[in-house]
Design a protein around this motif. Structure first.
Motif, PDB file in Angstrom:
ATOM      1  N   MET A   1       6.823   6.858  -2.585  1.00 34.93           N
ATOM      2  CA  MET A   1       7.213   6.001  -3.636  1.00 34.93           C
ATOM      3  C   MET A   1       8.891   5.914  -3.583  1.00 34.93           C
ATOM      4  O   MET A   1       9.485   6.424  -2.798  1.00 34.93           O
ATOM      5  CB  MET A   1       6.921   6.389  -5.176  1.00 34.93           C
ATOM      6  N   THR A   2       9.153   4.560  -4.408  1.00 40.53           N
ATOM      7  CA  THR A   2      10.690   4.446  -4.654  1.00 40.53           C
ATOM      8  C   THR A   2      11.219   5.711  -5.405  1.00 40.53           C
ATOM      9  O   THR A   2      10.427   6.433  -6.038  1.00 40.53           O
ATOM     10  CB  THR A   2      11.008   3.372  -5.248  1.00 40.53           C
ATOM     11  N   PRO A   3      12.350   6.078  -5.448  1.00 40.68           N
ATOM     12  CA  PRO A   3      13.035   7.072  -5.675  1.00 40.68           C
ATOM     13  C   PRO A   3      12.597   7.275  -7.312  1.00 40.68           C
ATOM     14  O   PRO A   3      12.396   6.259  -8.252  1.00 40.68           O
ATOM     15  CB  PRO A   3      14.544   7.025  -5.813  1.00 40.68           C
ATOM     16  N   GLU A   4      12.507   8.520  -7.784  1.00 43.31           N
ATOM     17  CA  GLU A   4      12.084   8.760  -9.166  1.00 43.31           C
ATOM     18  C   GLU A   4      13.044   8.172 -10.010  1.00 43.31           C
ATOM     19  O   GLU A   4      14.401   8.125  -9.718  1.00 43.31           O
ATOM     20  CB  GLU A   4      12.091  10.225  -9.340  1.00 43.31           C
ATOM     21  N   GLY A   5      12.520   7.330 -11.097  1.00 39.00           N
ATOM     22  CA  GLY A   5      13.602   6.721 -12.392  1.00 39.00           C
ATOM     23  C   GLY A   5      13.657   5.317 -11.872  1.00 39.00           C
ATOM     24  O   GLY A   5      14.471   4.557 -12.532  1.00 39.00           O
ATOM     25  N   ALA A   6      13.366   4.781 -10.349  1.00 34.82           N
ATOM     26  CA  ALA A   6      13.684   3.540  -9.895  1.00 34.82           C
ATOM     27  C   ALA A   6      12.703   2.513 -10.724  1.00 34.82           C
ATOM     28  O   ALA A   6      11.504   2.966 -11.085  1.00 34.82           O
ATOM     29  CB  ALA A   6      13.294   3.332  -8.478  1.00 34.82           C
ATOM     30  N   THR A   7      13.262   1.501 -11.089  1.00 39.51           N
ATOM     31  CA  THR A   7      12.445   0.403 -12.010  1.00 39.51           C
ATOM     32  C   THR A   7      12.492  -0.942 -11.294  1.00 39.51           C
ATOM     33  O   THR A   7      13.534  -1.429 -10.928  1.00 39.51           O
ATOM     34  CB  THR A   7      13.041   0.355 -13.429  1.00 39.51           C
ATOM     35  N   PRO A   8      11.315  -1.392 -11.127  1.00 43.60           N
ATOM     36  CA  PRO A   8       9.879  -0.745 -11.286  1.00 43.60           C
ATOM     37  C   PRO A   8       9.610   0.143  -9.964  1.00 43.60           C
ATOM     38  O   PRO A   8      10.230  -0.043  -8.828  1.00 43.60           O
ATOM     39  CB  PRO A   8       9.083  -2.234 -10.987  1.00 43.60           C
ATOM     40  N   ALA A   9       8.745   1.110 -10.404  1.00 46.12           N
ATOM     41  CA  ALA A   9       8.435   2.027  -9.311  1.00 46.12           C
ATOM     42  C   ALA A   9       7.239   1.301  -8.457  1.00 46.12           C
ATOM     43  O   ALA A   9       6.372   0.587  -8.597  1.00 46.12           O
ATOM     44  CB  ALA A   9       7.754   3.142  -9.860  1.00 46.12           C
ATOM     45  N   ARG A  10       7.714   1.522  -7.036  1.00 40.27           N
ATOM     46  CA  ARG A  10       6.657   0.718  -6.161  1.00 40.27           C
ATOM     47  C   ARG A  10       6.701   1.875  -5.017  1.00 40.27           C
ATOM     48  O   ARG A  10       7.462   2.609  -4.676  1.00 40.27           O
ATOM     49  CB  ARG A  10       7.658  -0.159  -5.631  1.00 40.27           C
ATOM     50  N   SER A  11       5.600   1.406  -4.147  1.00 40.05           N
ATOM     51  CA  SER A  11       5.317   2.256  -2.915  1.00 40.05           C
ATOM     52  C   SER A  11       6.099   1.820  -1.793  1.00 40.05           C
ATOM     53  O   SER A  11       6.174   0.271  -1.647  1.00 40.05           O
ATOM     54  CB  SER A  11       3.775   2.221  -2.674  1.00 40.05           C
ATOM     55  N   TYR A  12       6.218   2.620  -0.836  1.00 39.18           N
ATOM     56  CA  TYR A  12       7.141   2.201   0.472  1.00 39.18           C
ATOM     57  C   TYR A  12       6.120   1.435   1.397  1.00 39.18           C
ATOM     58  O   TYR A  12       6.760   0.480   2.012  1.00 39.18           O
ATOM     59  CB  TYR A  12       7.619   3.449   1.215  1.00 39.18           C
ATOM     60  N   LEU A  13       4.734   1.640   1.227  1.00 41.29           N
ATOM     61  CA  LEU A  13       3.958   0.849   1.957  1.00 41.29           C
ATOM     62  C   LEU A  13       2.696   0.742   1.134  1.00 41.29           C
ATOM     63  O   LEU A  13       2.553   1.387  -0.046  1.00 41.29           O
ATOM     64  CB  LEU A  13       3.371   1.731   3.058  1.00 41.29           C
ATOM     65  N   PRO A  14       1.609  -0.291   1.401  1.00 39.97           N
ATOM     66  CA  PRO A  14       0.271  -0.495   0.565  1.00 39.97           C
ATOM     67  C   PRO A  14      -0.216   0.923   0.302  1.00 39.97           C
ATOM     68  O   PRO A  14      -0.413   1.687   1.414  1.00 39.97           O
ATOM     69  CB  PRO A  14      -0.229  -1.447   1.532  1.00 39.97           C
ATOM     70  N   GLN A  15      -0.598   1.127  -0.845  1.00 39.66           N
ATOM     71  CA  GLN A  15      -1.239   2.446  -1.263  1.00 39.66           C
ATOM     72  C   GLN A  15      -2.504   2.403  -0.656  1.00 39.66           C
ATOM     73  O   GLN A  15      -3.274   3.520  -0.446  1.00 39.66           O
ATOM     74  CB  GLN A  15      -1.226   2.755  -2.591  1.00 39.66           C
ATOM     75  N   TYR A  16      -3.218   1.280  -0.321  1.00 43.69           N
ATOM     76  CA  TYR A  16      -4.593   1.300   0.293  1.00 43.69           C
ATOM     77  C   TYR A  16      -4.435  -0.017   0.855  1.00 43.69           C
ATOM     78  O   TYR A  16      -4.056  -1.057   0.508  1.00 43.69           O
ATOM     79  CB  TYR A  16      -5.401   1.441  -0.647  1.00 43.69           C
ATOM     80  N   LEU A  17      -5.757  -0.211   1.843  1.00 50.93           N
ATOM     81  CA  LEU A  17      -6.075  -1.426   2.394  1.00 50.93           C
ATOM     82  C   LEU A  17      -7.472  -1.760   2.051  1.00 50.93           C
ATOM     83  O   LEU A  17      -8.407  -0.822   2.022  1.00 50.93           O
ATOM     84  CB  LEU A  17      -5.726  -1.377   3.912  1.00 50.93           C
ATOM     85  N   LEU A  18      -7.825  -3.275   2.220  1.00 49.86           N
ATOM     86  CA  LEU A  18      -9.091  -3.410   2.113  1.00 49.86           C
ATOM     87  C   LEU A  18      -9.283  -4.152   3.116  1.00 49.86           C
ATOM     88  O   LEU A  18      -8.814  -5.425   3.497  1.00 49.86           O
ATOM     89  CB  LEU A  18      -9.589  -4.385   0.672  1.00 49.86           C
ATOM     90  N   LEU A  19     -10.061  -3.461   4.267  1.00 47.32           N
ATOM     91  CA  LEU A  19     -10.564  -4.264   5.650  1.00 47.32           C
ATOM     92  C   LEU A  19     -11.779  -4.852   5.500  1.00 47.32           C
ATOM     93  O   LEU A  19     -12.817  -4.183   5.495  1.00 47.32           O
ATOM     94  CB  LEU A  19     -10.200  -3.180   6.618  1.00 47.32           C
ATOM     95  N   ARG A  20     -11.865  -6.328   5.460  1.00 52.04           N
ATOM     96  CA  ARG A  20     -13.035  -6.928   5.579  1.00 52.04           C
ATOM     97  C   ARG A  20     -13.504  -7.277   6.843  1.00 52.04           C
ATOM     98  O   ARG A  20     -12.901  -7.714   7.712  1.00 52.04           O
ATOM     99  CB  ARG A  20     -12.951  -8.525   4.725  1.00 52.04           C
ATOM    100  N   ARG A  21     -14.953  -6.862   7.180  1.00 52.73           N
ATOM    101  CA  ARG A  21     -15.434  -6.977   8.471  1.00 52.73           C
ATOM    102  C   ARG A  21     -16.935  -7.554   8.539  1.00 52.73           C
ATOM    103  O   ARG A  21     -17.306  -7.423   7.413  1.00 52.73           O
ATOM    104  CB  ARG A  21     -15.521  -5.533   9.161  1.00 52.73           C
ATOM    105  N   THR A  22     -17.158  -8.063   9.395  1.00 53.02           N
ATOM    106  CA  THR A  22     -18.615  -8.572   9.646  1.00 53.02           C
ATOM    107  C   THR A  22     -19.469  -7.546  10.330  1.00 53.02           C
ATOM    108  O   THR A  22     -19.282  -7.467  11.427  1.00 53.02           O
ATOM    109  CB  THR A  22     -18.827  -9.966   9.887  1.00 53.02           C
TER     110      THR A  22
END
Length: 656
Positions: free
Chosen positions: A143-164
């Motif tokens: 995550m961004t440093p403690e106390g940062a506003t807004p708190a954000r993740s450095y990378l996507p916290q998860y992925l939803l991979l759609r496949r057939t």
């Protein structure tokens, strides 16, 4: 640099009939450490039994066997070989994408996560490397440093991979695979110089417990953890480093890909959790079924030694896919696993020709760099006996660090303090295999020799410590040895649960190590004062300039950034005690020093430690067979050559 998450897919648009079945194969690489081609740039030898080019052959074969296949990388892909270092430095000659990223693009990875070594060269370098990736990268707990506003993740916290999915009845239906990446929270310790004030890393287990329900609610049929974390205890511990077992136990997790510890899972011949004596913990690690905490799991070794294969049988229930069965396998590139496994390779899978050709320009540039002359060595330096006696290769690095810190402290309030130096032999066999030793010739040296002697991108640090601090430092270093019980059966010298690079030697002091005393700390640095046999400690006769070391004496200690900020079993000192951090990599400083002063181990830095004699007792040491080309190395110790082990190590019996 904060990388924004990609748009997430919509919910299912096609109804999934009850009872439909399909097969899904998930493939894993992990801890590649930039071993793309089977070439050892340190020894200048090719045709090694590892590398992504060999794994690529397995990937193509695995894809040809089934219809639904997805490929993932579990981290520590970018750092580890000179080819991986091509894009580092202020003015790199390599102009294209990072060779590792380019190779992964070519193999069409579906997604990846980060390992701890991805941060070794800073966030700007990492952002540039990931910017060329054609696959998404996820990591939930950075995550961004403690106390940062807004708190954000450095990378996507998860992925939803759609496949057939091509289903067993010939029809096709959609699948949404939720992928969550996790990295050990210790990265802010190990790469403090790069990450302090830049990122905040959360506990992996707490993060996964929070994110998994979100991924389910967002429409994931199956939730996969890409956890750059090894197999240790089943009990969750705050900020746990090797947490694969409790991570797998989290409700809502369907499968896990592990890594970081360079182990292999499953191993058909193994039973239970070899890392634990606890019955519950051992039961949570089932090699025969290929499960951790009852969930399908795989860990594919390191350096491209294996391809992890999870075959999931899926069945539609309640409008979502569910796992109805599975198999797990770590497929080796050698008929008997190569480094970092425990047996010597016999026959290797051939390299993928297309990937090998694509890597040709980067390989040739790497060789050109590695062959660049840098200076001279006054004597042969190797690490074959670095775990058994004072070692010249360690002493040579300590001598350079001492000179560097002395210059750095000139004109400061700390000028004039006695300077000591701490370092370890980074290559001492172990999981790295029988070739994982430093061996530098007397005479001309090239850049590959410096990389062999100092393979990690650490920086020089200067610390102010007392005599009591130094004694504690050495006690923590000495935990790498097993305890010798007089009269007990002969045992291995090393405790292989502790990496060899945790054995720091401090030049400028003299001392003895008592192997009959129990260690005072465990491999994480927790005190073992209540354990049977723990007494005054293993360090005896600790002296400076021939006199007992006073507890309140003050020194400047030269060490590296990895150790200075508390890595391994060591503690991080107050920031005020760190009085110097170099802007340049220690290996670059080493190269610059060798250009002006031949590499050598000065007398005042050698023979500074030895074991306390234990008459009638002996220990076993597995070392490299290259030691046989330097028979005089054994002149000052009593040792018997017991021949080669099945893994290809030279085994010595050393009399104490």
């Amino acid at each position: 640099m904060i990388l924004e998450p990609p748009p997430q897919p919509d919910d299912h648009e096609v109804a999934l009939p009850e009872g439909v079945t399909a097969q899904l194969r998930l493939l894993e690489t992990t801890d590649l450490h930039a071993h793309l081609l089977p070439y050892d740039y340190h020894s200048d030898n090719g045709d090694q039994p590892w590398g992504l080019a060999r794994v690529a052959t397995l990937i193509r074969a695995a894809r040809a066997q089934v219809r639904n296949v997805m490929l993932f990388d579990n981290g520590d892909a970018l750092q580890g070989t000179p080819m991986g270092d091509l894009t580092t430095g202020p003015a790199p000659e390599w102009r294209g994408p990072n060779p590792v990223i380019a190779a992964m693009n070519r193999l069409n990875y579906d997604a990846a996560t980060l390992g701890n070594h991805e941060f070794n060269f800073g966030l700007n370098w990492l952002g540039r490397a990931l910017g060329d990736a054609t696959f998404p990268v996820t990591c939930a707990n950075i995550m961004t440093p403690e106390g940062a506003t807004p708190a954000r993740s450095y990378l996507p916290q998860y992925l939803l991979l759609r496949r057939t999915l091509a289903c067993d009845d010939g029809a096709e239906y959609p699948l949404t695979l939720g992928v969550i990446g996790l990295v050990p929270p210790q990265i802010t310790t190990w790469d403090h110089a790069h990450l302090a004030g830049q990122l905040h890393v959360q506990d992996m287990i707490q993060t996964a417990r929070r994110i998994v329900p979100q991924v389910r609610a967002a429409g994931a049929d199956i939730v996969l953890l890409l956890a750059h974390s090894g197999i240790d205890g089943a009990h969750a511990i705050p900020m746990m480093e090797n947490a694969a077992v409790p991570l797998a136990a989290i409700e809502g997790v369907d499968a896990i890909m592990a890594g970081h510890s360079h182990d292999i899972f499953p191993q058909p011949e193994a039973t239970g959790n070899t890392h634990s004596q606890d019955t519950m913990e051992a039961a949570a690690v089932d090699h025969a079924r290929g499960v951790l905490s009852g969930k399908p799991a795989v860990m594919a070794g390191a350096w491209g030694s294996h391809l992890g294969v999870l075959d999931l049988s899926l069945e539609a229930r309640g409008g979502r896919w569910r796992i109805s069965g599975h198999t797990a396998e770590a497929r080796p590139v050698a008929s008997v696993p190569g480094p970092p496994a425990t047996r010597a390779p016999v026959l290797s899978i051939s390299c993928d020709a297309d990937l090998s050709r694509a890597l040709g320009p980067a390989h040739r540039l790497t060789l050109r760099h590695m062959h660049r002359p840098i200076g001279q060595a006054r004597a042969r330096l190797h690490s074959y006996l670095a775990m058994a006696r004072a070692d010249a290769s360690v002493a040579a690095v300590n001598a350079v660090q001492t000179r560097l810190l002395a210059r750095a402290l000139q004109g400061t309030a700390h000028e004039g303090l006695p300077i000591l130096s701490a370092t370890a032999a980074f290559k001492t066999g172990g999981r790295g295999g029988p070739n994982n030793f430093t061996d530098l010739p007397e005479g001309p040296l090239s850049l590959r020799h410096a990389a062999d002697l100092y393979p990690f991108p650490n920086h020089l640090c200067g610390m102010i410590l007392t005599g009591a601090d130094l004694r504690d430092w050495l006690e923590r270093a000495a935990i790498c040895f097993a305890t010798v019980r007089p009269g007990a059966p002969e045992a291995m010298l090393r405790d292989y649960s502790v990496p060899g690079h945790d054995f720091d030697v401090i030049s400028g002091l003299t001392y003895r190590i008592d192997l009959s005393a129990a260690p005072r700390y465990d491999r994480h640095g927790a005190a073992l004062d209540a354990a049977p046999g723990v007494g005054a400690g293993r360090i005896q006769d600790l002296c400076y300039n021939g006199l007992p070391l006073a507890a309140d004496a003050r020194f400047a200690l030269a060490t590296n950034s990895y150790r200075a900020f508390g890595a391994g079993a060591f503690t991080r000192p107050d920031d005020a005690r760190i009085v110097h951090v170099s802007d340049t990599a220690l290996r670059d400083d080493l190269v610059a020093e060798i250009a002006h002063t031949p590499l050598a181990a000065p007398a005042e830095h050698t023979a500074n430690w030895r074991f306390v004699p234990l008459p009638g007792s002996s220990v076993l040491l597995d070392t490299g067979k290259g030691l046989r080309t330097d028979p005089s190395a054994l002149d000052d110790m009593t040792a018997d050559d017991l021949g080669l082990t099945p893994a290809g190590f030279q085994r010595l019996r050393i009399w104490l």
